[in-house]
Design an enzyme around this catalytic site. Structure first.
Site, short mmCIF file in Angstrom:
data_model
loop_
_atom_site.label_atom_id
_atom_site.label_comp_id
_atom_site.label_asym_id
_atom_site.label_seq_id
_atom_site.Cartn_x
_atom_site.Cartn_y
_atom_site.Cartn_z
N GLU A 187 -26.85 -9.14 35.99
CA GLU A 187 -26.22 -10.46 35.93
C GLU A 187 -25.34 -10.61 34.68
O GLU A 187 -24.28 -11.21 34.73
CB GLU A 187 -27.30 -11.55 36.00
N GLU A 219 -35.34 -8.72 41.55
CA GLU A 219 -36.19 -9.89 41.32
C GLU A 219 -37.16 -10.16 42.46
O GLU A 219 -38.28 -10.60 42.24
CB GLU A 219 -35.32 -11.14 41.07
#
Ligand code: 3HC
Length: 696
Positions: A103, A123
């Protein structure tokens, strides 16, 4: 400036170098260091380069911070700050850019990586979704379907594929920082400025309802994947800031969910389980060449796992034709690996030519560093084998039994060197299943235990210490929850309802499907063995004996609880089994009653937790986490619950104890509440408190 981000000005380029070993997790110091570094860069540089020091780029948010009070700046604002930087920001990736790490890279304007680098958004494997813009930026950068696939599988994407997809812009070779600096200089020379992904057009919508439903079905009770699909949908309908806010709310909700707590428990404890305080500083013995006694499914599986780990293996069977059959089995398993692309044909040839041999003589084991016996499960057989090993093996060789129930102390006593003996309990198929129980007998030397764990690491197993008790950690607990299932069958549930309830709970298979796979003859033999010493108060279902008497041993005979047709996956419930159960109920005078799915799950889990608590209290498992890892890696327990004792913590131990006490009113022989459970409830503590060193 924080030490976690080192700042260096090289010409026009400001280098922000992460220094947070071992994996540069994006903890608070790293996040504030990045913000401070960007601010300074804007005042004195023309471009900024973000790079990882040490072995990797950022491996993600710092999972250890989850659940603790949140400290600004948060990762979403760090990524947005990077994206809004007035200078072009470049990330140079080596090692892994995972989760928050990717990210950050998606927040930068240009991305270069070495060919060995991997990127991904794992995740969901922690019961979460990307929470720092990943679900908003990735589908703006690459095709939305590809983004959904990467986010919902959590898989790691190699650099070449990442380049093809458009996640990274270039691949370079050499020192990562030098590559990054050269790339940044090129960008400046070409007059390129910031290129924010957040400003790219919103992705085109796809059939999100169908994809969401498919993710729910595939998730078998897990919610993270399906929630992540909805987060990507928001990217299609919102500008970047609004999308990131929606994503953050979903991330925070998942973070509070029991599922993410279970998965984070699994993440840390699969690493912690093999680190035993008592083995600190104990050197394992050297293991390069091993022997395996027995060329059946188990022996061949162990052999293959060892060969694939680069060990030299000599397999010994009772005669030359059995040795040949064992060798053929090994070769068949390895060829399967070649077919699946897990092993090259050259490597296969090299293993078969140099790494492996089968023999009918124990003398072939005279140079083995460690021998694993995987012969027939009978004490007399084991003792004869260990006496032979005692005669032929060199001094200091480790002698291990793969027994799943038998007393390792008794086996050790049949040799003149009990300190060198331990149990190494693999799970079938041994080249696939991750669990390895390291069974420590009374006289096993510490360096022999350390050798067992070292071998587990080489063979990429999750190794768990167990004491010597009937069935060790896993099979002892299995026997109890399986008995609970049998009792429910006697009282009115069908095996098929129980399998359905437990797969709905998240198990890959129900207990009766597992029994069919393992072979019903094993349980039949055990029931016969235990019959003479059985307590009169014990309830035992005997309809399965009749199935065995008819030659129905499960999948291998085409019939068990289910009927299996050749070429078809799975089986269909066998109506004859229902008739046998009904007959047994009539014989016992039982009026069957209905069981709801909730009740089946609750009783089954209470039985598992109760026995697990006894195994911990009696010291056969040192910590609750040891039990959790055994069930996760050997018995198909759903990872999103973290293991049975984590599940129990999440449900509340007081409620579980109340339920066990109420079941005890029907059968106080089977349902004897574990004292550890009672003590924990009285002290208001959890199993996880014990993992952290608490006592009750
Ligand atoms: N946070 C905190 N600690 C971490 C960590 C993380 N993200 N990743 C790894 N560690 C720790 C491990 O617990 C281990 O600690 P230990 O030595 O005390 O046991 C140590 O770092 C080394 O890890 P490994 O033993 O796993 O080392 P490997 O080299 O085998 O693997 C890895 C490295 C591939 C990075 C692997 O550790 C991994 O997959 N880590 C998790 C990656 C991940 O899930 N990232 C996403 C986090 S969530 C997130 O980013 C949310 C965001 O969207 C907001």
């Amino acid at each position: 400036m924080s030490d976690a981000i080192e700042y260096e000005l090289k010409g026009d380029i400001a280098i922000l170098r992460a220094n947070n070993p071992p994996v540069n997790a994006l903890g608070h110091a790293v996040r504030s260091g990045l913000i401070a570094g960007l601010e300074r860069a804007e005042s004195e540089a023309k471009a900024a380069l973000i790079v990882g020091g040490g072995r990797t780029f950022f491996a993600g948010a710092d999972i250890k911070e989850f659940g603790k009070p949140f400290k600004e700046p948060g990762l979403p604002s760090v990524c947005t700050r990077i994206e809004r930087c007035s200078l072009p920001v470049i990330s140079a990736i080596h090692g892994t850019a995972l989760g928050g790490g990717l990210e950050v890279a998606l927040g930068t304007h240009y991305r270069i990586a070495v060919s060995s680098a991997k990127v991904g958004l794992p995740e969901v494997l922690l019961g979460l979704l990307p929470g720092a813009g990943g679900t908003q930026r990735l589908p703006r950068l690459i095709a939305v379907e590809r983004a959904i696939e990467i986010i919902t599988t959590g898989r790691q994407v190699g650099a070449a594929e990442a380049l093809e997809l458009g996640i990274i812009d270039e691949i370079g070779e050499g020192d990562i920082e030098e590559i990054g600096v050269a790339y940044a200089q090129r960008i400046l020379a070409e007059g390129k400025g910031p290129r924010p992904v957040g400003n790219m057009p919103r992705p085109t919508p796809v059939d999100f309802d169908a994809i969401h439903q498919a993710a729910l079905t595939k998730g078998r009770g897990q919610i993270a994947q399906a929630t992540a699909v909805r987060a990507v949908e928001h990217a299609c309908n919102n500008d970047i800031d609004a999308g990131i806010k929606l994503e953050r709310d979903m991330f925070m909700a998942l973070l509070k969910s029991p599922q993410s707590q279970g998965m984070i428990h699994a993440f840390f404890n699969e690493r912690a389980v093999s680190k035993l305080p008592e083995l600190k500083g104990v050197e394992p013995r050297d293991v390069k060449a091993i022997g395996v006694i027995g060329g059946g499914t188990m022996g061949a599986g162990i052999t293959v796992a060892a060969l694939l780990a680069g060990l030299d293996v000599t397999m010994v069977e009772r005669d030359s034709s059995a040795a040949q059959a064992g060798a053929d089995r090994v070769s068949g398993f390895l060829q399967g690996s070649v077919k699946r692309g897990k092993l090259t044909a050259d490597k296969y040839d090299a293993i078969m030519a140099n790494g492996f041999r089968a023999s009918d003589s124990y003398d072939a084991l005279s140079n083995a560093d460690l021998v694993i016996e995987a012969a027939f499960e009978e004490m007399g057989v084991k003792k004869t084998i260990f006496a032979k090993l005692d005669r032929v093996c060199k001094k200091g060789a480790v002698l291990a039994s793969n027994t799943s129930y038998l007393d390792v102390n008794e086996i050790a006593a049949s040799t003149s060197r009990p300190a060198d003996v331990l149990g190494l309990h693999f799970f079938s198929p041994a080249h696939v299943m991750k669990l390895l129980e390291i069974v420590v007998a009374a006289d096993t030397a510490p360096d022999v235990v350390a050798t067992g764990f070292a071998l587990g690491k080489i063979m990429r197993k999750i190794a768990v210490r167990s004491g010597v008790c009937d069935g060790f950690i896993g099979n002892r607990i299995l026997k109890t929850y399986r008995t609970c299932a049998d009792h429910m069958v006697l009282d009115g549930a069908s095996p098929f309802e129980i399998d359905t309830a437990m797969t709905a709970f998240g198990f890959a298979m129900g207990p009766f499907e597992v029994a069919d796979l393992a072979g019903l003859d094993i349980g039949w033999a055990t029931r016969k063995r235990l019959a003479p010493t059985r307590d009169a108060r014990e309830r035992v279902a005997t309809y399965a004996d009749k199935m065995c008497e008819a030659g129905h041993f499960g999948q291998k005979t085409g019939q068990g609880y289910y009927i299996y047709e050749k070429g078809k996956r799975g089986g269909t419930p066998d109506a004859n089994v229902t008739a046998l159960i009904e007959a047994e109920r009539r014989e016992l005078g039982i009026t069957p009653r209905a069981f709801s799915q909730d009740e089946i799950q609750r009783r089954y889990m209470c039985a598992m937790v109760n026995e697990a608590a006894k195994v911990v209290d009696e010291g056969f498992a040192r910590r609750p986490l040891d039990v959790d890892m055994v069930l996760l890696f050997g018995y198909g327990f759903p990872r999103h619950w973290g293991g049975p004792l984590k599940w129990a913590d999440l449900q509340g131990l007081d409620g579980i104890l109340v339920d066990i006490q109420s079941y005890a009113k029907e059968d106080d022989f089977f349902w004897q509440p574990a004292q550890l459970l009672e003590r924990l409830v009285a002290a208001g503590k959890t199993f996880d408190d014990l993992n952290k060193g608490d006592t009750v």
